[in-house]
Design an enzyme around this catalytic site. Structure first.
Site: not given
Ligand SMILES: NC(=O)c1ccc[n+]([C@@H]2O[C@H](COP(=O)([O-])OP(=O)(O)OC[C@H]3O[C@@H](n4cnc5c(N)ncnc54)[C@H](OP(=O)(O)O)[C@@H]3O)[C@@H](O)[C@H]2O)c1
Length: 293
Positions: A72, A108
């Site tokens: 990420k 998220d």
């Protein structure tokens, strides 16, 4: 049976490993539901090959990709453009390839807030202070989203205090780090650690000091009903499971790649739950919906 054509739109998830990921089944469910000519693939990519793999996907005409552990931060670094929330989180989990450029965002936090809104109707970030246990990648993204949504004060509690302090420093604003969770004033408590996950020790916390209006959320989704959520319900508090976050975080990518805004509903939840159960040895995996269903 759905098969690909020469015009299929393609996306996938890059991770190392990636075999644990729910995303191919989840995205595949929506592709089947909407009868879309497209595919979503698991893409196991070693860290030292990550950048080359992303650029190759763009060259191959993929519409984009999800990115999971451990890529990420690397995804954030290689994007030509990142969203404001990805910049705040310092990580990217959704890539969109458009007009020769790589766009990145982090969903998220969006998924976490959407699941709170869905499972605790009327919940608002502005309603009061929040406490988050943990200071990993998911917490960083959720903390940024909560602050952006108007959370007046956020306290991070983590085994390794330095990680929490780094997030507080990076995010700025009303973020504190504590060794014990200040529950008495918390309107929201989130478990963002891996405690309570299958195979991990349980999270030990006494919820008695929480006010009666507090909402308790667990990012853990296997098991779905963690001891934390059971304790919250036993105290009469609203409890929000981790599956909602998992499902909602997938929405923006699907819409960007395949052009349809997908819904999170009971059928999808049941499908993913059956899939999780199948991984634990239940006899049969769930069947995706028929096209157009
Ligand atoms: N529902 C969803 O969609 C979703 C999405 C992403 C993540 N998650 C869940 O969120 C959790 C964190 O994920 P992540 O990606 O942020 O992982 P991560 O970066 O590895 O962070 C793990 C966190 O758990 C803490 N931790 C681990 N073992 C611990 C222990 N024995 N005692 C106390 N703290 C412990 C770590 O503390 P240290 O810093 O001290 O190591 C760290 O804060 C996991 O349960 C993951 O499954 C859910």
């Amino acid at each position: 049976m759905r098969t690909l054509t020469g015009k299929s739109r393609l996306a996938g998830i890059l991770g190392w490993p990636v075999s644990h990921s729910r995303s191919p089944r989840l995205q595949g469910f929506w592709l089947a539901r909407h009868g879309i000519d497209g595919g979503y693939l698991p893409l196991p990519v070693r860290p030292d090959r990550f950048e080359g793999a992303v650029r190759a996907l763009a060259d191959l005409g993929f519409a984009g990709a999800n990115v999971t552990i451990p890529h990420k931060e690397a995804a954030f670094a290689l994007c030509d453009e990142v969203s404001a929330v990805a910049r705040r989180a310092g990580s990217v989990n959704t890539l969109v390839f458009r007009e020769g450029r790589i766009h990145g965002t982090s969903t998220d936090g969006f998924g976490c807030l959407e699941s709170l809104r869905e499972q605790a109707p009327g919940w608002r970030a502005e309603a009061g202070p929040a406490v988050i246990l943990g200071a990993g990648g998911a917490v960083r993204a959720v903390a940024a989203a909560l602050l952006d949504a108007g959370c007046p004060r956020l306290t991070l509690v983590n085994r390794t205090a330095a990680r929490a302090e780094q997030i507080a420093c990076d995010l700025g604003g009303p973020v504190e780090v504590a060794t014990a969770p200040p529950l008495a004033e918390a309107a929201l408590l989130i478990n963002g650690t891996s405690l309570g996950m299958q195979g991990e020790p349980p999270l030990e916390i006494d919820l008695a000091p929480l006010p009666d209006h507090a909402v308790v959320q667990d990012m853990v989704y296997a098991p779905l009903e963690t001891r934390l959520l059971a304790a919250a319900r036993a105290r009469g508090l609203r409890a929000v499971d981790g599956l909602g976050m998992l499902l909602h975080q997938a929405r923006p990518g699907f819409e960007a790649w395949f052009g349809v805004a997908p819904q999170v509903d009971a059928e999808l939840r049941d499908f993913v739950l059956a899939d999780l159960a199948a991984d634990r040895g239940a006899p049969q995996a769930a069947t995706p919906p028929r096209s157009g269903a």
